[in-house]
Design a protein around this motif. Sequence first.
Motif, PDB file in Angstrom:
ATOM      1  N   ASP A  72      30.104   8.688  23.785  1.00  0.00           N
ATOM      2  CA  ASP A  72      30.565   8.286  25.104  1.00  0.00           C
ATOM      3  C   ASP A  72      32.075   8.117  25.033  1.00  0.00           C
ATOM      4  OD1 ASP A  72      31.227   7.087  27.481  1.00  0.00           O
ATOM      5  OD2 ASP A  72      29.953   5.326  27.223  1.00  0.00           O
ATOM      6  N   PHE A  75      33.434   4.593  26.113  1.00  0.00           N
ATOM      7  CA  PHE A  75      32.640   3.447  25.699  1.00  0.00           C
ATOM      8  C   PHE A  75      33.422   2.142  25.750  1.00  0.00           C
ATOM      9  CE2 PHE A  75      34.892   4.476  21.847  1.00  0.00           C
ATOM     10  CZ  PHE A  75      34.990   3.288  21.136  1.00  0.00           C
ATOM     11  N   HIS A  78      33.006   0.361  29.126  1.00  0.00           N
ATOM     12  CA  HIS A  78      31.649   0.144  29.608  1.00  0.00           C
ATOM     13  C   HIS A  78      31.092  -1.169  29.067  1.00  0.00           C
ATOM     14  CE1 HIS A  78      30.964   4.770  30.184  1.00  0.00           C
ATOM     15  NE2 HIS A  78      31.762   4.256  31.091  1.00  0.00           N
TER      16      HIS A  78
END
Length: 206
Positions: A72, A75, A78
């Motif tokens: 990701d 990341f 998030h």
Amino acid sequence: MNSTAPEASESVIIPVLHHVTLKTGRLQEMIDWYGTLVGMKPLYQFEGGAWMSNDRANHRIGLLATPDITDDPDFRIHNGMHHSAFEYDSMDELLLTWERLEKQGIVPHFTVDHGLTTSFYYVDPDGNSVELQYDNFGDWDKSSDFMRNSPLFAANPIGQPVSPRKMLAARRAGVDGAELQKRAYAGDYPPDEDDTFDGRFGKDAV
């Protein structure tokens, strides 16, 4: 084991944190890296994962691997786990671990004296942050009291960035552990251009 059936209770029963499990597409690389970092060894490994430990527990890190797992790129912005942490018994152990890892090309992305701990943060092959720390008080009760009640901590809860290289040099020059930590927290060992940092997680992120 007690054979008497337990009575109902509304009290919170306090468990002990046992392990962290990570998803990965780099199973062997992760096994090797955690082995190098903190001596984790797999008790059991198969194509779908591994359970690893560095003490008597059946596992401290679990790894689950499937072909569907992908990186990701966002990341860091998030929701999710920020980092896991391992604690050493002395400042010397932490500094010597930094030196050993640095010789193998494993460098931290952030190094800081939080006041209650001295903490070096590393990035694993999947981009997860892993903290190696020493409790500056050598006593969880005292460091917890510092966190709750110290105006120094309240004024700066992140702490003072430090140079492990300078701290280790000072220690070898004869500065004792307590004085070393005091000077580090006062800003006497700031990182500079001689210190190399892994930028994958962000140099300024704890």
